[in-house]
Design a protein around this motif. Structure first.
Motif, PDB file in Angstrom:
ATOM      1  N   LEU A   1      44.802  39.132  34.009  1.00 54.70           N
ATOM      2  CA  LEU A   1      43.576  38.435  33.610  1.00 54.70           C
ATOM      3  C   LEU A   1      42.709  38.124  34.831  1.00 54.70           C
ATOM      4  O   LEU A   1      41.486  38.299  34.792  1.00 54.70           O
ATOM      5  N   ALA A   2      43.350  37.685  35.913  1.00 57.02           N
ATOM      6  CA  ALA A   2      42.592  37.382  37.130  1.00 57.02           C
ATOM      7  C   ALA A   2      41.962  38.649  37.692  1.00 57.02           C
ATOM      8  O   ALA A   2      40.809  38.635  38.140  1.00 57.02           O
ATOM      9  N   ARG A   3      42.704  39.760  37.638  1.00 51.92           N
ATOM     10  CA  ARG A   3      42.164  41.029  38.145  1.00 51.92           C
ATOM     11  C   ARG A   3      40.970  41.471  37.305  1.00 51.92           C
ATOM     12  O   ARG A   3      39.934  41.888  37.844  1.00 51.92           O
ATOM     13  N   ALA A   4      41.071  41.345  35.988  1.00 55.06           N
ATOM     14  CA  ALA A   4      39.963  41.720  35.106  1.00 55.06           C
ATOM     15  C   ALA A   4      38.758  40.805  35.339  1.00 55.06           C
ATOM     16  O   ALA A   4      37.610  41.264  35.348  1.00 55.06           O
TER      17      ALA A   4
ATOM     18  N   ARG B   1      33.413  39.992  37.714  1.00 58.00           N
ATOM     19  CA  ARG B   1      32.557  39.247  38.649  1.00 58.00           C
ATOM     20  C   ARG B   1      31.952  40.188  39.695  1.00 58.00           C
ATOM     21  O   ARG B   1      30.781  40.031  40.070  1.00 58.00           O
ATOM     22  N   LEU B   2      32.720  41.160  40.185  1.00 59.65           N
ATOM     23  CA  LEU B   2      32.190  42.117  41.163  1.00 59.65           C
ATOM     24  C   LEU B   2      31.075  42.958  40.547  1.00 59.65           C
ATOM     25  O   LEU B   2      30.046  43.200  41.188  1.00 59.65           O
ATOM     26  N   HIS B   3      31.293  43.409  39.299  1.00 66.43           N
ATOM     27  CA  HIS B   3      30.233  44.183  38.629  1.00 66.43           C
ATOM     28  C   HIS B   3      28.992  43.323  38.413  1.00 66.43           C
ATOM     29  O   HIS B   3      27.864  43.802  38.584  1.00 66.43           O
ATOM     30  N   GLU B   4      29.188  42.077  38.042  1.00 69.95           N
ATOM     31  CA  GLU B   4      28.051  41.176  37.835  1.00 69.95           C
ATOM     32  C   GLU B   4      27.287  40.959  39.141  1.00 69.95           C
ATOM     33  O   GLU B   4      26.049  40.979  39.164  1.00 69.95           O
ATOM     34  N   ALA B   5      28.018  40.783  40.247  1.00 73.00           N
ATOM     35  CA  ALA B   5      27.370  40.590  41.550  1.00 73.00           C
ATOM     36  C   ALA B   5      26.608  41.849  41.960  1.00 73.00           C
ATOM     37  O   ALA B   5      25.494  41.759  42.500  1.00 73.00           O
ATOM     38  N   GLU B   6      27.185  43.016  41.680  1.00 74.09           N
ATOM     39  CA  GLU B   6      26.497  44.273  42.021  1.00 74.09           C
ATOM     40  C   GLU B   6      25.220  44.421  41.195  1.00 74.09           C
ATOM     41  O   GLU B   6      24.178  44.831  41.724  1.00 74.09           O
ATOM     42  N   ARG B   7      25.277  44.088  39.902  1.00 75.74           N
ATOM     43  CA  ARG B   7      24.065  44.148  39.061  1.00 75.74           C
ATOM     44  C   ARG B   7      23.001  43.185  39.587  1.00 75.74           C
ATOM     45  O   ARG B   7      21.811  43.514  39.627  1.00 75.74           O
TER      46      ARG B   7
END
Length: 107
Positions: free
Chosen positions: A59-62, A67-73
């Motif tokens: 769950l933490a990895r997902a 969060r990484l995808h959101e930051a990239e967007r």
């Protein structure tokens, strides 16, 4: 003294050393759940424990992946906003240069 154990006070707590349960005569044959060996139960319990321990990690990895995808967007959106702002600034500078050139030619 050779005292036999009871259900409440078995001779040993080790399930492998205890006598297997005999089917009751009052129950029809095949009505109960079939017995399974202790090693299978132990293995499934260990696997379940391992899987249960890995669930929060997954769950933490997902969550971090999201969060990484959101930051990239968000970074892409900020770059787009900055690029549009720079484009408008360049267009205004270009218009000022055209006006200055037109004024110089007119004089």
């Amino acid at each position: 003294m050779n005292i036999r154990g009871t259900i409440d006070r078995p001779l040993t707590n080790d399930p492998k050393k205890q006598a297997p349960m005999k089917p009751s005569t009052s129950e029809p044959a095949g009505s109960a759940i079939p017995d399974f060996t202790t090693t299978d139960a132990k293995d499934s319990r260990q696997n379940r424990t391992r899987e249960m321990q890995l669930i929060p990690e997954a769950l933490a990895r997902a969550h971090m992946h999201e969060r990484l995808h959101e930051a990239e967007r968000e970074r892409r959106a900020m770059r787009l906003v900055t690029a549009r702002r720079m484009q408008r600034r360049a267009e205004r500078a270009s218009m000022r240069a055209r006006r200055a050139l037109a004024m110089a030619v007119m004089q």
